[in-house]
Write a protein that holds these residues in place. Structure first.
Motif, PDB file in Angstrom:
ATOM      1  N   SER A  56      44.304-117.079 -81.395  1.00 26.12           N
ATOM      2  CA  SER A  56      43.731-116.002 -82.201  1.00 26.12           C
ATOM      3  C   SER A  56      44.251-114.638 -81.750  1.00 26.12           C
ATOM      4  O   SER A  56      44.772-114.482 -80.641  1.00 26.12           O
ATOM      5  CB  SER A  56      42.208-116.027 -82.094  1.00 26.12           C
ATOM      6  OG  SER A  56      41.806-115.707 -80.767  1.00 26.12           O
ATOM      7  N   HIS A  57      44.078-113.663 -82.630  1.00 24.48           N
ATOM      8  CA  HIS A  57      44.553-112.305 -82.349  1.00 24.48           C
ATOM      9  C   HIS A  57      43.929-111.751 -81.070  1.00 24.48           C
ATOM     10  O   HIS A  57      44.629-111.173 -80.223  1.00 24.48           O
ATOM     11  CB  HIS A  57      44.222-111.401 -83.542  1.00 24.48           C
ATOM     12  CG  HIS A  57      44.634-109.970 -83.349  1.00 24.48           C
ATOM     13  ND1 HIS A  57      43.816-109.042 -82.721  1.00 24.48           N
ATOM     14  CD2 HIS A  57      45.771-109.307 -83.682  1.00 24.48           C
ATOM     15  CE1 HIS A  57      44.429-107.875 -82.679  1.00 24.48           C
ATOM     16  NE2 HIS A  57      45.617-108.009 -83.266  1.00 24.48           N
ATOM     17  N   ASP A  58      42.620-111.922 -80.906  1.00 24.04           N
ATOM     18  CA  ASP A  58      41.946-111.386 -79.723  1.00 24.04           C
ATOM     19  C   ASP A  58      42.456-112.043 -78.443  1.00 24.04           C
ATOM     20  O   ASP A  58      42.616-111.381 -77.408  1.00 24.04           O
ATOM     21  CB  ASP A  58      40.433-111.598 -79.841  1.00 24.04           C
ATOM     22  CG  ASP A  58      39.816-110.739 -80.934  1.00 24.04           C
ATOM     23  OD1 ASP A  58      40.492-109.800 -81.397  1.00 24.04           O
ATOM     24  OD2 ASP A  58      38.666-111.013 -81.340  1.00 24.04           O
ATOM     25  N   THR A  59      42.718-113.347 -78.513  1.00 23.55           N
ATOM     26  CA  THR A  59      43.242-114.049 -77.340  1.00 23.55           C
ATOM     27  C   THR A  59      44.620-113.532 -76.963  1.00 23.55           C
ATOM     28  O   THR A  59      44.920-113.324 -75.777  1.00 23.55           O
ATOM     29  CB  THR A  59      43.312-115.564 -77.613  1.00 23.55           C
ATOM     30  OG1 THR A  59      42.003-116.055 -77.907  1.00 23.55           O
ATOM     31  CG2 THR A  59      43.870-116.309 -76.409  1.00 23.55           C
ATOM     32  N   LEU A  60      45.463-113.318 -77.960  1.00 25.38           N
ATOM     33  CA  LEU A  60      46.814-112.825 -77.691  1.00 25.38           C
ATOM     34  C   LEU A  60      46.774-111.429 -77.082  1.00 25.38           C
ATOM     35  O   LEU A  60      47.515-111.134 -76.134  1.00 25.38           O
ATOM     36  CB  LEU A  60      47.636-112.816 -78.977  1.00 25.38           C
ATOM     37  CG  LEU A  60      47.933-114.181 -79.613  1.00 25.38           C
ATOM     38  CD1 LEU A  60      48.731-113.998 -80.899  1.00 25.38           C
ATOM     39  CD2 LEU A  60      48.693-115.080 -78.646  1.00 25.38           C
TER      40      LEU A  60
END
Length: 401
Positions: free
Chosen positions: A297-301
């Protein structure tokens, strides 16, 4: 370059650093295995051990880095790779453990027989480990790792012509890198006989590695045509050409006994192969799975990228200090080591800040070409510029102030 590409770039840089640094450690073990008997063989084994002992553990930081970043950023791909290629992954892990244990046990040996047994076991692990890791790369490159938990064949996925080729190339490249590095260390210590022996080994290993790489294109053409098709066009072809030129330059430098400069051209030759592979396979990560599809996910990246950059603030200065001490001879074990040689032009250039400015320019050019330009040739130059940033930045960091 999109956000989901950044962790992959981190992983590729980490992989290149691992191959260049840890590969030399494994290569040193190979030269220990074939050193022969008598005082000359013992001298070669001791030189290989003392040159690599201060840095071997730090070199494996990059493997942990690659695994952690890949696991976090591309979990589905990582799970597929780790499950299908569990056997070579286990072999590689076992080899690393054996190699590390040998460094600890070697200091406690009391007889020549014990020392010989430890060196033999350690050297055998130094062949198995790069071969296993190379066979994994060959399996991924030849599209034999499908998406899913243990979805690929347990043996044929990594025991195939391309995997065997890449595994052999990994062993040859390790021996080649180690011979160049050990020749440079022998020169610094003013060990003329060791310099002569490792110079001959570097020339021979370089020719063998080059022959395997060039001849391997025929194997790839027959066994993994998609990979071959990607390697002979666009940016990947640029990486192949850079590798060939850097390899030829290294042989010329070794022949001329310019070992310090040969360290970096040898590393570039190996790193360019990794860049070529990445460009040839882009944007596919695994069969039917693109980089974008595999990304977390975007937040993880975002969290991962921030963590890597924050960790780099601590890691890079620490590693730079370690290698600076090693290259300056501060960690040499031999109490009778000769005085250090005067700084050459490369290190002297770093004192004036020239290399620091060159590194900054390479960083800006690399990211600019990768993020703004769309042409494959521009991406190839961008990747090369980023590797140049790593090399020149490292030189600037280890140079005397």
């Amino acid at each position: 370059m999109h956000l989901y590409d950044v962790p992959l770039a981190f992983s590729l840089v980490g992989l290149a650093l691992y191959v260049v640094l840890a590969g030399a450690d494994f290569g040193a073990g190979i030269w220990q295995l074939v050193a022969g008997g008598g005082p000359g063989g013992k001298q070669i084994r001791d030189h290989a051990h003392h040159s690599m002992a201060p840095v071997w553990e730090a070199n494996h930081v990059w493997l942990i880095f690659v695994l952690t970043v890949t696991w976090t950023a591309y979990p589905s791909a990582f799970g597929s790779i780790a499950s299908t290629l569990s056997i070579p992954l286990f072999v590689a892990a076992l080899g690393i453990i054996v190699r590390g244990a040998a460094y600890a046990l070697r200091a406690g040996t009391s007889t020549a027989r014990e020392l010989r047994v430890i060196d033999t076991v350690s050297a055998s692990a130094s062949i198995l480990t790069p071969f296993a890791l190379g066979s994994m790369a060959g399996a991924i490159a030849s599209r034999r790792v499908p998406v899913g938990n243990a979805a690929g064949h347990l043996f044929s996925s990594w025991l195939n012509p391309t995997s065997l080729l890449v595994g052999t190339l990994a062993v040859a490249a390790s021996a080649y890198l180690a011979a160049v590095y050990l020749a440079a260390d022998a020169t610094r210590l003013r060990e003329g006989e060791l310099e002569r022996q490792f110079r001959a080994r570097a020339l021979a290993a370089g020719l063998v590695a080059g022959a395997v790489a060039i001849g391997g294109l025929l194997v790839v053409h027959a066994d993994a045509h998609r990979l071959y098709h990607g390697l002979v066009r666009g940016g990947a072809l640029g990486g192949v050409i850079v590798s060939l030129l850097a390899g030829a330059t290294t042989l010329a430098l070794v022949w001329a006994r310019r070992f310090e400069a040969a360290r970096y051209t040898a590393a570039l030759a190996v790193a360019a192969v990794i860049a070529a592979w990445a460009l040839a396979q882009n944007p596919t990560l695994l069969p039917g799975l693109t980089i974008q599809q595999a990304a977390a996910s975007h937040d993880t990246l975002v969290a991962l990228i921030v963590a890597v950059l924050a960790g780099g603030v601590i890691l890079f200065p620490s590693l730079a200090l370690l290698f600076r001490l090693v290259l300056a001879g501060r960690l040499d074990h031999a109490p009778t080591a000769a005085p250090l040689l005067p700084r050459d032009g490369v290190v002297a250039a770093s004192a004036s800040g020239l290399l620091g400015r060159v590194a900054g320019a390479c960083l800006i050019a690399g990211f600019g070409l990768l993020t703004v330009a769309d042409a494959p040739w521009a991406h190839a130059i961008g990747v090369t510029a980023l590797f140049a940033f790593i090399a020149t930045g490292f030189l600037a960091a280890v140079g005397e102030p």
